[in-house]
Motif scaffolding. Structure first.
Motif, PDB file in Angstrom:
ATOM      1  N   UNK A 329      30.600   4.830 -17.106  1.00 50.60           N
ATOM      2  CA  UNK A 329      29.459   5.492 -17.787  1.00 50.60           C
ATOM      3  C   UNK A 329      28.714   4.734 -18.807  1.00 50.60           C
ATOM      4  N   UNK A 330      28.887   3.424 -18.956  1.00 49.17           N
ATOM      5  CA  UNK A 330      28.248   2.558 -19.815  1.00 49.17           C
ATOM      6  C   UNK A 330      26.671   2.255 -19.541  1.00 49.17           C
ATOM      7  N   UNK A 331      26.443   2.690 -18.144  1.00 48.60           N
ATOM      8  CA  UNK A 331      24.978   2.518 -17.608  1.00 48.60           C
ATOM      9  C   UNK A 331      24.562   3.697 -16.698  1.00 48.60           C
ATOM     10  N   UNK A 332      23.286   3.741 -16.647  1.00 48.95           N
ATOM     11  CA  UNK A 332      22.704   4.782 -15.431  1.00 48.95           C
ATOM     12  C   UNK A 332      22.604   3.981 -14.082  1.00 48.95           C
ATOM     13  N   UNK A 333      22.703   4.513 -12.936  1.00 48.23           N
ATOM     14  CA  UNK A 333      22.390   3.797 -11.888  1.00 48.23           C
ATOM     15  C   UNK A 333      20.827   3.821 -11.930  1.00 48.23           C
ATOM     16  N   UNK A 334      20.379   2.440 -11.650  1.00 46.58           N
ATOM     17  CA  UNK A 334      18.624   2.538 -11.641  1.00 46.58           C
ATOM     18  C   UNK A 334      18.135   3.043 -10.433  1.00 46.58           C
ATOM     19  N   UNK A 335      16.921   3.570 -10.344  1.00 46.52           N
ATOM     20  CA  UNK A 335      16.293   3.908  -9.291  1.00 46.52           C
ATOM     21  C   UNK A 335      15.617   2.824  -8.294  1.00 46.52           C
ATOM     22  N   UNK A 336      15.872   1.467  -8.934  1.00 49.59           N
ATOM     23  CA  UNK A 336      15.190   0.545  -7.825  1.00 49.59           C
ATOM     24  C   UNK A 336      16.442  -0.343  -7.794  1.00 49.59           C
ATOM     25  N   UNK A 337      17.396  -0.605  -6.598  1.00 45.14           N
ATOM     26  CA  UNK A 337      18.539  -1.229  -6.526  1.00 45.14           C
ATOM     27  C   UNK A 337      18.559  -2.977  -7.248  1.00 45.14           C
ATOM     28  N   UNK A 338      17.260  -3.212  -6.854  1.00 50.19           N
ATOM     29  CA  UNK A 338      17.077  -4.865  -7.461  1.00 50.19           C
ATOM     30  C   UNK A 338      17.001  -4.684  -8.951  1.00 50.19           C
ATOM     31  N   UNK A 339      16.962  -3.773  -9.623  1.00 48.06           N
ATOM     32  CA  UNK A 339      17.427  -3.857 -11.205  1.00 48.06           C
ATOM     33  C   UNK A 339      18.847  -4.076 -11.491  1.00 48.06           C
ATOM     34  N   UNK A 340      19.773  -3.797 -10.394  1.00 45.01           N
ATOM     35  CA  UNK A 340      21.015  -4.008 -10.789  1.00 45.01           C
ATOM     36  C   UNK A 340      21.133  -5.683 -10.671  1.00 45.01           C
ATOM     37  N   UNK A 341      20.118  -6.532 -10.415  1.00 45.45           N
ATOM     38  CA  UNK A 341      20.305  -7.989 -10.822  1.00 45.45           C
ATOM     39  C   UNK A 341      19.814  -8.218 -12.047  1.00 45.45           C
ATOM     40  N   UNK A 342      20.444  -8.542 -13.145  1.00 39.80           N
ATOM     41  CA  UNK A 342      20.257  -8.962 -14.334  1.00 39.80           C
ATOM     42  C   UNK A 342      19.163 -10.077 -14.388  1.00 39.80           C
ATOM     43  N   UNK A 343      19.304 -10.900 -13.835  1.00 40.49           N
ATOM     44  CA  UNK A 343      18.270 -12.010 -13.760  1.00 40.49           C
ATOM     45  C   UNK A 343      17.063 -11.964 -12.680  1.00 40.49           C
ATOM     46  N   UNK A 344      16.862 -10.667 -12.504  1.00 36.79           N
ATOM     47  CA  UNK A 344      16.007 -10.284 -11.304  1.00 36.79           C
ATOM     48  C   UNK A 344      14.706 -11.291 -11.560  1.00 36.79           C
ATOM     49  N   UNK A 345      13.979 -11.494 -12.515  1.00 40.66           N
ATOM     50  CA  UNK A 345      12.961 -12.038 -12.850  1.00 40.66           C
ATOM     51  C   UNK A 345      12.907 -13.308 -12.666  1.00 40.66           C
ATOM     52  N   UNK A 346      13.993 -14.079 -12.879  1.00 42.63           N
ATOM     53  CA  UNK A 346      14.453 -15.422 -12.433  1.00 42.63           C
ATOM     54  C   UNK A 346      14.449 -15.775 -11.163  1.00 42.63           C
ATOM     55  N   UNK A 347      15.114 -14.950 -10.399  1.00 48.17           N
ATOM     56  CA  UNK A 347      15.550 -14.855  -9.007  1.00 48.17           C
ATOM     57  C   UNK A 347      14.120 -14.677  -8.521  1.00 48.17           C
ATOM     58  N   UNK A 348      13.075 -13.782  -8.576  1.00 50.32           N
ATOM     59  CA  UNK A 348      12.079 -13.428  -8.205  1.00 50.32           C
ATOM     60  C   UNK A 348      10.957 -14.932  -8.133  1.00 50.32           C
ATOM     61  N   UNK A 349      11.367 -15.638  -9.409  1.00 56.10           N
ATOM     62  CA  UNK A 349      10.595 -16.928  -9.802  1.00 56.10           C
ATOM     63  C   UNK A 349      11.015 -17.844  -8.697  1.00 56.10           C
ATOM     64  N   UNK A 350      12.273 -17.945  -8.516  1.00 55.65           N
ATOM     65  CA  UNK A 350      12.629 -18.998  -7.618  1.00 55.65           C
ATOM     66  C   UNK A 350      12.179 -18.737  -6.156  1.00 55.65           C
ATOM     67  N   UNK A 351      12.149 -17.534  -5.950  1.00 52.46           N
ATOM     68  CA  UNK A 351      11.434 -17.109  -4.590  1.00 52.46           C
ATOM     69  C   UNK A 351      10.207 -17.488  -4.252  1.00 52.46           C
ATOM     70  N   UNK A 352       9.578 -17.432  -5.154  1.00 55.77           N
ATOM     71  CA  UNK A 352       8.029 -17.793  -5.170  1.00 55.77           C
ATOM     72  C   UNK A 352       7.777 -19.217  -5.623  1.00 55.77           C
ATOM     73  N   UNK A 353       8.898 -19.989  -5.739  1.00 50.65           N
ATOM     74  CA  UNK A 353       8.507 -21.564  -5.915  1.00 50.65           C
ATOM     75  C   UNK A 353       7.904 -21.671  -7.486  1.00 50.65           C
TER      76      UNK A 353
END
Length: 353
Positions: A329-353
């Motif tokens: 009960x500390x957080x709500x389930x996000x609508x976008x499952x990618x938001x479960x990844x705390x470092x989403x922005x970093x991982x997306x940057x790595x994927x795009x080089x």
């Protein structure tokens, strides 16, 4: 990540009484257990319990490591406490690494509800995860020369471990090894952790790894697994205890090197996103690799691949941690499952080089 993360459903008073009963039987004399507590700034997987045991004039400050209870949403599907215990002993004896001094291993789940081990407790400072050490505190306030001394000594832990010779017979719980087998195990872990609600970003990272597979992954060594400064205790910027061996594996050296580099980047990116400077000159890839090369003679390779792999592996773990926080009960389930990844922005940057 400013609030303590709940990791346990077990009650400390009950653990105190059960530990006292178990130790009294183990040592054959009445044992009093006191000063029972949990860490608040580190440790999101195995359950860690601090306590003091007293008997016949002896007083031992201890740390117990337990697998989490099933209802606490475990981070990993299996907790091989026996292998962790054996690895600490081997790391001390064969590589000279200051792993905590092992005291007792208990395979019977009866006393505490799960197998567990107990190790001696050291005194020192551990860079915290909550709030991350990059946000401030003793490491940020240290002189640059002291931070560099800490960094080089921590890289030295990897060098000593990787250069020590371990046989598969000494660490049978880690399997045959190899990068391909390591990735296969990570895929299985991902399916276990997130099969009910896939995370597309993590699946894209798996695809990227297949498309950029190294020509020669290199020779296998014993890898610490969770190689980062948050799993080291320091005194005067020198390591005095190296813990959390639950992710240990047999594989190329770069598994540990890239993990150590990426885990600092993870905290540094969080800090910069909050408008703070963090520690931009700490754990830089070129500095870590230079020190490692000087200590071992090994030239780190395929670091872009291994940084992506570290980001993926950490993404699987952190998304599972977020599911645990949702469960409590500390957080709500996000609508976008990618938001479960705390470092989403970093991982997306790595994927795009």
């Amino acid at each position: 990540m400013s609030e303590p993360v709940r990791t346990s459903t077990r009650h400390l008073p009950e653990l105190r009484d059960r530990l006292a009963t178990w130790l009294s039987g183990r040592l054959g004399t009445p044992v009093a257990v006191s000063e029972v507590s949990r860490p608040s700034a580190n440790g999101m997987s195995s359950e860690t319990v601090f306590f003091t045991a007293s008997w016949e004039g002896t007083r031992e400050r201890c740390v117990a490591r337990l697998a989490p209870a099933p209802e606490a949403v475990p981070i990993f599907p299996v907790y091989d406490l026996r292998t962790q215990y054996d690895l600490m002993r081997l790391a001390r004896r064969k590589a000279g690494i200051p792993a905590p001094r092992p005291l007792w291993f208990e395979a019977d789940p009866g006393p505490l509800g799960t197998p567990f081990f107990v190790m001696a407790r050291e005194d020192g400072e551990v860079p915290p995860d909550v709030m991350p050490y990059t946000f401030g505190g003793w490491l940020c306030e240290a002189a640059p020369a002291d931070r560099r001394r800490l960094q080089d000594a921590t890289v030295g832990i990897l060098a000593a471990l990787h250069d020590a010779r371990f046989t598969h017979q000494e660490v049978p719980g880690l399997g045959a090894g190899g990068l391909r087998e390591h990735l296969r195990a990570q895929r299985a872990y991902y399916r276990w952790a997130h099969g009910e609600r896939p995370v597309p970003l993590l699946e894209r990272a798996f695809d990227w790894l297949e498309a950029h597979w190294p020509d020669d992954p290199g020779a296998d060594v014993l890898c610490w697994g969770d190689a980062r400064i948050g799993n080291v205790m320091y005194r005067d910027f020198t390591p005095v205890a190296v813990f959390d061996w639950e992710m240990a594996a047999i594989g190329p050296r770069e598994l540990d090197l890239a993990w150590m580099i990426f885990l600092h980047r993870f905290f540094q990116d969080l800090t910069v996103d909050m408008g703070l400077p963090g520690l931009p000159d700490f754990m830089r890839p070129e500095d870590v690799c230079r020190t490692y090369r000087e200590l071992t003679g090994h030239e780190p390779r395929d670091l872009r691949f291994h940084e992506m792999y570290a980001a993926l592996r950490h993404g699987i773990v952190m998304a599972r941690v977020w599911l645990r926080r949702i469960h409590f009960g500390e957080l709500a389930m996000p609508d976008d499952p990618d938001d479960l990844v705390v470092h989403r922005a970093t991982l997306e940057r790595l994927l795009t080089g």
